[in-house]
Design a protein around this motif. Structure first.
Motif, PDB file in Angstrom:
ATOM      1  N   GLU A 163       4.575  33.562  -2.351  1.00 54.34           N
ATOM      2  CA  GLU A 163       3.288  32.615  -1.812  1.00 54.34           C
ATOM      3  C   GLU A 163       2.451  32.190  -3.017  1.00 54.34           C
ATOM      4  OE1 GLU A 163       1.013  33.620   1.777  1.00 54.34           O
ATOM      5  OE2 GLU A 163      -0.577  33.465   0.317  1.00 54.34           O
ATOM      6  N   GLY A 164       2.518  30.871  -3.318  1.00 58.78           N
ATOM      7  CA  GLY A 164       1.948  30.358  -4.202  1.00 58.78           C
ATOM      8  C   GLY A 164       2.120  28.867  -4.120  1.00 58.78           C
ATOM      9  N   ARG A 165       1.832  28.007  -5.282  1.00 58.05           N
ATOM     10  CA  ARG A 165       1.934  26.619  -5.444  1.00 58.05           C
ATOM     11  C   ARG A 165       3.059  26.227  -4.895  1.00 58.05           C
ATOM     12  NH1 ARG A 165      -0.254  23.143  -9.939  1.00 58.05           N
ATOM     13  NH2 ARG A 165       1.414  21.459 -10.177  1.00 58.05           N
TER      14      ARG A 165
ATOM     15  N   ALA B 108      -1.737  23.705   6.367  1.00 55.33           N
ATOM     16  CA  ALA B 108      -0.512  24.867   6.124  1.00 55.33           C
ATOM     17  C   ALA B 108       0.854  24.480   6.724  1.00 55.33           C
ATOM     18  CB  ALA B 108      -1.039  26.174   6.487  1.00 55.33           C
TER      19      ALA B 108
ATOM     20  N   ARG C  77       1.766  16.858   4.401  1.00 58.69           N
ATOM     21  CA  ARG C  77       2.432  16.923   3.101  1.00 58.69           C
ATOM     22  C   ARG C  77       3.093  15.505   2.583  1.00 58.69           C
ATOM     23  NH1 ARG C  77       2.768  21.561   4.697  1.00 58.69           N
ATOM     24  NH2 ARG C  77       2.537  23.522   3.458  1.00 58.69           N
TER      25      ARG C  77
ATOM     26  N   TRP D  81       1.635  13.226  -0.497  1.00 54.64           N
ATOM     27  CA  TRP D  81       2.324  12.358  -1.761  1.00 54.64           C
ATOM     28  C   TRP D  81       2.412  11.084  -1.573  1.00 54.64           C
ATOM     29  CZ3 TRP D  81       2.474  16.121  -4.844  1.00 54.64           C
ATOM     30  CH2 TRP D  81       2.706  17.438  -4.407  1.00 54.64           C
TER      31      TRP D  81
ATOM     32  N   PRO E 128       7.853  22.802   8.440  1.00 57.95           N
ATOM     33  CA  PRO E 128       6.222  22.438   7.610  1.00 57.95           C
ATOM     34  C   PRO E 128       6.562  21.789   6.443  1.00 57.95           C
ATOM     35  CG  PRO E 128       6.440  24.920   8.087  1.00 57.95           C
ATOM     36  CD  PRO E 128       7.784  24.376   8.194  1.00 57.95           C
ATOM     37  N   HIS E 129       7.574  21.415   5.697  1.00 51.20           N
ATOM     38  CA  HIS E 129       7.716  20.664   4.560  1.00 51.20           C
ATOM     39  C   HIS E 129       7.376  19.188   4.660  1.00 51.20           C
ATOM     40  CE1 HIS E 129      10.530  18.842   1.499  1.00 51.20           C
ATOM     41  NE2 HIS E 129       9.330  19.381   0.896  1.00 51.20           N
TER      42      HIS E 129
ATOM     43  N   PRO F 113      12.306  24.333   6.444  1.00 52.56           N
ATOM     44  CA  PRO F 113      12.201  23.425   5.124  1.00 52.56           C
ATOM     45  C   PRO F 113      13.501  23.383   4.396  1.00 52.56           C
ATOM     46  CG  PRO F 113      10.238  24.817   5.313  1.00 52.56           C
ATOM     47  CD  PRO F 113      11.255  25.199   6.626  1.00 52.56           C
TER      48      PRO F 113
ATOM     49  N   SER G 262       5.613  27.564  -2.728  1.00 45.33           N
ATOM     50  CA  SER G 262       5.905  27.774  -1.401  1.00 45.33           C
ATOM     51  C   SER G 262       4.936  26.844  -0.527  1.00 45.33           C
ATOM     52  CB  SER G 262       5.450  29.030  -0.932  1.00 45.33           C
ATOM     53  OG  SER G 262       4.177  29.222  -1.076  1.00 45.33           O
ATOM     54  N   MET G 263       3.849  26.602  -1.144  1.00 43.33           N
ATOM     55  CA  MET G 263       2.645  25.442  -0.575  1.00 43.33           C
ATOM     56  C   MET G 263       3.482  24.307  -0.527  1.00 43.33           C
ATOM     57  SD  MET G 263      -1.122  24.712  -1.652  1.00 43.33           S
ATOM     58  CE  MET G 263      -0.544  23.540  -2.852  1.00 43.33           C
ATOM     59  N   VAL G 264       3.880  23.800  -1.534  1.00 41.81           N
ATOM     60  CA  VAL G 264       4.553  22.328  -1.654  1.00 41.81           C
ATOM     61  C   VAL G 264       5.720  22.274  -0.643  1.00 41.81           C
ATOM     62  CG1 VAL G 264       5.382  20.787  -3.133  1.00 41.81           C
ATOM     63  CG2 VAL G 264       3.458  21.692  -3.914  1.00 41.81           C
ATOM     64  N   LEU G 265       6.606  23.279  -0.704  1.00 47.50           N
ATOM     65  CA  LEU G 265       7.845  23.406   0.160  1.00 47.50           C
ATOM     66  C   LEU G 265       7.540  23.631   1.460  1.00 47.50           C
ATOM     67  CD1 LEU G 265      10.177  25.198  -2.493  1.00 47.50           C
ATOM     68  CD2 LEU G 265       9.913  22.752  -2.257  1.00 47.50           C
ATOM     69  N   GLY G 266       6.470  24.110   1.919  1.00 47.73           N
ATOM     70  CA  GLY G 266       6.263  24.518   3.122  1.00 47.73           C
ATOM     71  C   GLY G 266       7.003  25.701   3.783  1.00 47.73           C
ATOM     72  N   LEU G 267       7.321  26.501   2.766  1.00 45.73           N
ATOM     73  CA  LEU G 267       8.168  27.807   2.810  1.00 45.73           C
ATOM     74  C   LEU G 267       7.282  29.039   3.325  1.00 45.73           C
ATOM     75  CD1 LEU G 267      11.454  27.326   0.736  1.00 45.73           C
ATOM     76  CD2 LEU G 267      11.479  27.449   3.292  1.00 45.73           C
TER      77      LEU G 267
ATOM     78  N   GLU H 135      -5.162  22.042  -7.343  1.00 46.37           N
ATOM     79  CA  GLU H 135      -4.322  22.056  -8.659  1.00 46.37           C
ATOM     80  C   GLU H 135      -3.840  20.678  -8.793  1.00 46.37           C
ATOM     81  OE1 GLU H 135      -1.712  25.299  -8.893  1.00 46.37           O
ATOM     82  OE2 GLU H 135      -3.401  26.622  -8.133  1.00 46.37           O
ATOM     83  N   PHE H 136      -3.673  20.144  -7.588  1.00 47.40           N
ATOM     84  CA  PHE H 136      -3.104  18.540  -7.838  1.00 47.40           C
ATOM     85  C   PHE H 136      -4.084  17.437  -7.523  1.00 47.40           C
ATOM     86  CE2 PHE H 136       0.340  21.473  -5.959  1.00 47.40           C
ATOM     87  CZ  PHE H 136       1.341  21.021  -6.619  1.00 47.40           C
TER      88      PHE H 136
ATOM     89  N   ARG I 114      -5.246  25.699  -3.101  1.00 44.62           N
ATOM     90  CA  ARG I 114      -4.190  25.571  -4.442  1.00 44.62           C
ATOM     91  C   ARG I 114      -4.093  23.903  -4.360  1.00 44.62           C
ATOM     92  NH1 ARG I 114      -1.337  30.398  -3.183  1.00 44.62           N
ATOM     93  NH2 ARG I 114      -1.602  32.025  -4.619  1.00 44.62           N
ATOM     94  N   TRP I 115      -4.497  23.133  -3.239  1.00 46.79           N
ATOM     95  CA  TRP I 115      -4.072  21.797  -3.335  1.00 46.79           C
ATOM     96  C   TRP I 115      -4.871  21.180  -4.626  1.00 46.79           C
ATOM     97  CZ3 TRP I 115       0.077  19.464  -1.900  1.00 46.79           C
ATOM     98  CH2 TRP I 115       0.902  20.087  -0.708  1.00 46.79           C
TER      99      TRP I 115
END
Lengths: 319, 402
Positions: free
Chosen positions: B173-175, A178, A184, A188, A145-146, A124, B177-182, A212-213, A209-210
């Motif tokens: 690991e959190g919001r 994941a 992703r 968006w 995975p980004h 990423p 990392s989830m968005v960045l795919g890392l 939250e968006f 956590r998704w």
């Protein structure tokens, strides 16, 4: 649909970007601008068959650090349809294997005076890093995975051709969220254009956590199926896992594969999509993949149109 | 106005009138403090001299106000023999910058299988034991090590991290990392090991120091166990008092650190832990890595940053000025506490103590520019950040070294 002049002489005023790195940072207007241009290119090239010369004299380098057939050929074809030249680099055939950092590799390619670099990398953020280090245009062909911005765009273009008004549509992305760059970019792109997105898959592959968006997360496909206008069936990325996130492929297929029984409970006009390569029998059964609701091959054609639009917009913003 | 007299390398007296033959340093308006003591800096020599050497690392320490550092066996080969301890001590003496104390390996070759020769290593001068970035995964080995070290009254420094939960991770690991795919390093990878280590420290009565904690879970667990009177200490790395996981938004490998930069909730828990005394020590977290390594993509780039030259300013900027800690509390965590828990006669300006002194201009502002660093490496997430407080003078054993 499009207000572009047939000769593609002027860039739409909303477009200012030299790079396409992700969809998260784009506005709804910018995404619509790309989709409109893609539709115009598709029409002007007889469904991506004939050539234009709007990018003649430009050179595009395909810099693929990860294997790809579809995306790489799609970018090459898009460039050639617009009159640009292409150069191909892949990790196995270059100095990457000799320990060169990818930034050095990219700088060497840029020094050959290319106008744009299309990069695919397993990590990423590599397109973002290149954009900071190179002077030429950088276009992401996915970064681990980004995101996979052109895949997201071609998915949305395919939906838009069948359902011109995205606002209010319900689109479920099913499978390995994941590890999915396609997920992703779709998240968006679709939410910016007003569609409702549901993420559906095993709890080990879909983060709560998704929510939250403002995105719905579901574990049970059968619960959400009757509400869906579009299903995008993502491939399980076995190669990106340490320990298997579900007990067996058989159990995954039992819970998530789109098959005839599930189709019978879906909306009559549901669209079935898959970013490919598809695992027949895992996320989708052959009768559904080849059935009347499937737009999987239209996605592939639209991929060329979207990439023509992206190349034209970014390379001209560059001037 | 106070005068402080240094004579024969020792703190000799307070409030005496100058005789006229002394060298006088005017520190009006400045902070005069015991020289800082770092509990776990990596000097990388022998074996990884492309990252740092004992000479450049100790020069960086002096520039950052440190008069003593304990160095980690993060070397190749790792420091697991008396000869290796001696090598570091001699190199450090030759460099003549700051005092260097050696933390040696808990296990042979840092493999986590058999105990290193702890007794011989103590004899050679080791002040503590740690397997550094390879925390002891085998619970039985850690239990034995804690028991064995009781004979020498030396601490074991373990960084709590369960490797199978952290494998492949590059950031918290959190919001984000989830968005960045890392790939993520979950907080529970730390919490689970903190919990295990606490139990082992409690049952053995051994001296355990949890290095570089960073999570709400760790802070809460340690607070509770301290209330029960268990002999346990912990430290936080300087980056984790100031920076958040959101710094990774730009995919910058300079922000790839271990422990990772955490989310706001964890950072706030750590601030509370610093204020209420749960966290005893602020460590530099100095983990230099050569720029060519950091230039790789973020998955391949190694963890680490140089921080000996920024820690004090980071503490002033992020803890003292906002009022989280006052100067005495901050200096306790930067000097007195680490000296005490390593058993060093440092971290004090009492009469008779070694004259290790730092003079700080607390209000001077400066912008972080790695080109100015004495360290051999330059990787830091703080590039271009404006910080408060600069080291003006550093005295080691009565000698002005900076």
């Amino acid at each position: 649909m499009s207000t572009l002049a047939a000769d593609f002489a002027h860039l739409p005023a909303v477009w200012k970007r030299r790079h396409l790195l992700d969809l998260e940072s784009l506005s709804a207007d910018e995404i619509t601008c790309i989709l409109d241009a893609a539709a115009a290119f598709k029409a002007a090239t007889n469904d991506c068959r004939t050539k234009l010369s709007v990018l003649s004299g430009k050179t595009l380098a395909n810099l693929f650090f990860e294997n790809s057939t579809r995306t790489r050929n799609s970018f090459s074809l898009a460039a050639k349809r617009l009159g640009a030249d292409t150069v191909e680099f892949s990790s196995s055939g270059s100095s990457v294997a000799k320990g060169e950092t990818f930034i050095d590799t990219a700088k060497n390619i840029e020094a050959m005076n290319v106008d744009a670099v299309v990069i695919r990398h397993r990590t990423p953020g590599t397109p973002h890093l290149l954009a900071k280090n190179l002077r030429c245009t950088v276009i992401s062909a996915s970064d681990g995975p980004h995101e996979h911005p052109t895949q997201g765009l071609l998915d949305i273009m395919t939906i838009r051709e069948r359902r011109p008004n995205l606002a209010g549509l319900t689109v479920a992305l099913v499978g390995d969220i994941a590890h999915s760059r396609t997920a992703r970019s779709n998240i968006w792109g679709l939410t910016k254009l007003g569609a409702k997105v549901i993420l559906c898959g095993p709890a080990t592959l879909v983060s709560r956590r998704w929510e939250e968006f403002g995105i719905e997360v579901a574990y049970n496909l059968d619960d959400i199926l009757p509400r869906c206008d579009v299903l995008n069936l993502l491939r399980i990325q076995f190669e990106r896992q340490h320990t298997r996130p579900f007990p067996s492929v058989r159990e995954y297929a039992l819970l998530y594969a789109m098959n005839r029984e599930r189709m019978a409970r879906a909306k009559d006009n549901i669209l079935i999509m898959a970013p490919g390569p598809i695992n027949r029998g895992v996320e989708i059964t052959p009768d559904v993949a080849d059935g009347p609701h499937s737009v999987i091959l239209e996605q592939v054609t639209n991929g060329i149109a979207v990439r023509m639009a992206v190349l034209w917009l970014t390379l001209n913003a560059n001037d | 106005m106070t005068n402080l007299l240094i004579e024969h390398g020792k703190i000799a007296a307070y409030d005496v009138l100058p005789r006229g033959d002394e060298k006088i340093i005017d520190a009006t308006g400045k902070i005069v403090a015991p020289g800082l003591v770092d509990i776990s800096a990596e000097l990388r020599e022998p074996g990884c001299e492309e990252d740092e050497t004992i000479e450049t690392g100790t020069a960086a320490a002096i520039a950052g106000g440190y008069t003593s550092i304990a160095c980690m066996p993060e070397t190749e080969p790792p420091i697991d023999t008396p000869a290796a301890v001696e090598f570091v001590r001699q190199k450090a003496a030759r460099a003549k910058n700051c005092n260097v104390f050696v933390i040696a390996c808990v296990s042979k070759d840092r493999e986590g299988k058999e105990l290193a020769e702890i007794g011989s290593l103590v004899e050679a001068g080791a002040v503590g034991f740690s397997d550094g970035s390879r925390p002891v995964q085998n619970a039985e080995l850690l239990r034995r090590a804690l028991e064995y070290c009781l004979m020498f009254d030396k601490p074991i420094l373990n960084h709590p991290e369960v490797l199978e939960l952290a494998r492949g991770g590059v950031m918290h690991e959190g919001r984000t990392s989830m968005v960045l795919g890392l790939a993520g390093l979950p907080a529970e990878a730390e919490d689970v090991m903190t919990s295990r280590d606490i139990r082992l420290a409690e049952s053995t009565g051994g001296r355990l120091h949890l290095s570089n904690i960073s999570t709400t879970g760790s802070v809460d667990l340690i607070r509770r166990v301290k209330q029960r009177g268990v002999n346990l200490t912990c430290s936080i790395a300087s980056a984790n008092i100031a920076l958040l996981d959101e710094s990774l938004r730009e995919f910058d490998a300079h922000c790839k650190l271990s422990p990772p930069l955490r989310s706001r909730g964890h950072l706030e828990s750590c601030l509370t832990g610093l204020k209420d005394g749960t966290i005893d020590v602020i460590a530099s977290g100095h983990t230099p890595r050569a720029s060519e390594k950091k230039m790789q993509d973020i998955d391949l780039a190694p963890f680490g940053m140089v921080s000996l030259e920024t820690t004090l300013s980071l503490v002033i900027t992020h803890l003292i000025r906002p009022g989280h800690l006052d100067w005495p509390a901050a200096l306790a965590k930067l000097s007195t506490n680490p000296a005490r828990l390593l058993g060093l006669p440092k971290g004090t300006l009492a009469i008779g103590a070694d004259a290790d002194v730092v003079i700080v201009d607390p209000d001077a502002k400066w912008t972080v520019d790695p080109k100015q660093f004495k360290s051999k490496s330059s990787s830091t997430p703080l590039v271009g950040k404006e910080l408060c407080g600069r080291v003006e003078k550093v005295i080691v054993g009565g000698e002005v070294r900076f």
